[in-house]
Motif scaffolding. Structure first.
Motif, short mmCIF file in Angstrom:
data_model
loop_
_atom_site.label_atom_id
_atom_site.label_comp_id
_atom_site.label_asym_id
_atom_site.label_seq_id
_atom_site.Cartn_x
_atom_site.Cartn_y
_atom_site.Cartn_z
N VAL A 85 0.82 -1.22 0.00
CA VAL A 85 0.00 0.00 0.00
C VAL A 85 0.84 1.26 0.00
O VAL A 85 0.50 2.26 -0.65
CB VAL A 85 -0.96 -0.01 1.21
N LEU A 111 -5.92 -4.43 -4.39
CA LEU A 111 -4.96 -3.33 -4.28
C LEU A 111 -5.54 -2.03 -4.83
O LEU A 111 -5.29 -0.95 -4.29
CB LEU A 111 -3.67 -3.68 -5.01
N LEU A 114 -7.82 -0.70 -2.14
CA LEU A 114 -7.02 -0.14 -1.05
C LEU A 114 -6.44 1.22 -1.44
O LEU A 114 -6.45 2.16 -0.65
CB LEU A 114 -5.88 -1.10 -0.70
N ASP A 115 -5.97 1.31 -2.67
CA ASP A 115 -5.38 2.56 -3.15
C ASP A 115 -6.44 3.67 -3.23
O ASP A 115 -6.17 4.83 -2.93
CB ASP A 115 -4.76 2.34 -4.53
N ASN A 118 -7.24 4.62 0.57
CA ASN A 118 -6.14 5.14 1.38
C ASN A 118 -6.00 6.65 1.20
O ASN A 118 -6.24 7.18 0.12
CB ASN A 118 -4.84 4.44 0.97
#
Length: 303
Positions: A85, A111, A114-115, A118
């Motif tokens: 991350v 991913l 998550l990106d 975040n």
């Protein structure tokens, strides 16, 4: 959640029996007023890394839905997740989700989520697994309970924060591509209300017995083939680590072997795992570094 309650930190963890196999994830949210909110779920067939990512996704979604503007610390015992991350993902995106060897990045769908979730308010912090940290230990119990087909009693807040994992488009992606879960969070909460009084004895919960997992012979042929493919992929990763001479930490080695990090260090300074000799090389700060060597090569050199 009361308006004066501020999320201070969130702990996350994932677990998998078999890697790949039945899995689960758990998270614990700690608030400034001392209150606690716990979540978790299961997946019939997954990997440990997927469950680590799913737990982090659920944590980031919970934080986003809270509308909070104060920063928080997100704790995980997966260095792989943190590196993905905070470091590797930037290069992967530039290369079109390709690794340096040209192969596609694993778990791209997770991913990307998550990106997307975040942001600068999230401080990613590694915590040593099974080292007595209360938040980490509790997440581990939740995750492993779900992985073993159990429904743990979870501390739940009555709050306006939307904790239904199927409420957004992102969550729909998680359910269909990741969890494939037989028990969604809403059902978990309903069952928790009817469950017996919560036991705070972590050891008792961790050691409680569960029914036997379906044997490989009873699983569909396609599932068994997928398990073998994932196993081969894991072995290929181990072979590359050995071939390149990479040194990996105890937690990374535990992720590779699908065991507790504590089980790595308890085996001594040198031991064999499948085709490899695993040796303790040195300590850097709080981390122990390990080296993998092909067992057949070591044996040939000793002849």
């Amino acid at each position: 959640m009361p308006t004066q309650s501020i999320i201070q930190s969130i702990y996350t963890d994932g677990a998998c029996t078999g890697n790949p196999g039945p899995g689960g994830w758990g998270l614990v949210v700690y608030f400034s007023d001392g209150s606690v909110h716990e979540m978790g779920d299961s997946s019939r067939y997954t990997t440990n890394n997927k469950m680590e990512m799913q737990a982090a996704i659920a944590a980031l979604e919970f934080f986003a839905n809270s509308g909070q503007t104060q920063p928080i610390t997100l704790y995980t015992d997966s260095e792989y997740l943190i590196n993905c991350v905070t470091k590797w993902i930037h290069g992967w995106k530039k290369k079109g989700w390709k690794k340096s060897d040209g192969n596609p990045v694993q778990n791209q769908d997770l991913l990307e989520i998550l990106d997307q979730l975040n942001n600068q308010l999230i401080k990613w912090q590694h915590v040593r697994g099974h080292s007595g940290n209360i938040g980490n230990e509790r997440c581990d119990v939740i995750a492993r309970s779900f992985a073993n087909g159990q429904i743990p009693s979870l501390q739940q807040l009555t709050s306006p924060v939307n904790t239904d994992r199927t409420s957004t488009k992102i969550n729909e992606v998680n359910v269909t591509k990741v969890s494939d879960s037989a028990i969604n969070s809403t059902k978990v909460n309903e069952n928790n209300a009817e469950s017996s009084t919560f036991s705070s004895d972590i050891t008792t919960m961790e050691l409680s017995t569960v029914s036997e997992t379906t044997t490989n012979e009873e699983k569909p042929h396609e599932t068994r083939i997928l398990q073998l493919r994932n196993l081969v992929e894991t072995l290929q990763i181990a072979d590359e680590i050995a071939d390149k001479g990479y040194l990996i930490t105890s937690s990374e080695l535990a992720d590779l072997m699908d065991i507790h990090a504590s089980a790595v260090t308890s085996r001594g300074d040198q031991w064999r795992w499948r085709n490899w000799i695993v040796s303790r090389v040195r300590r850097e700060g709080n981390q122990i570094l390990w080296e993998l060597e092909r067992g057949d090569q070591v044996e040939a050199e000793n002849e």
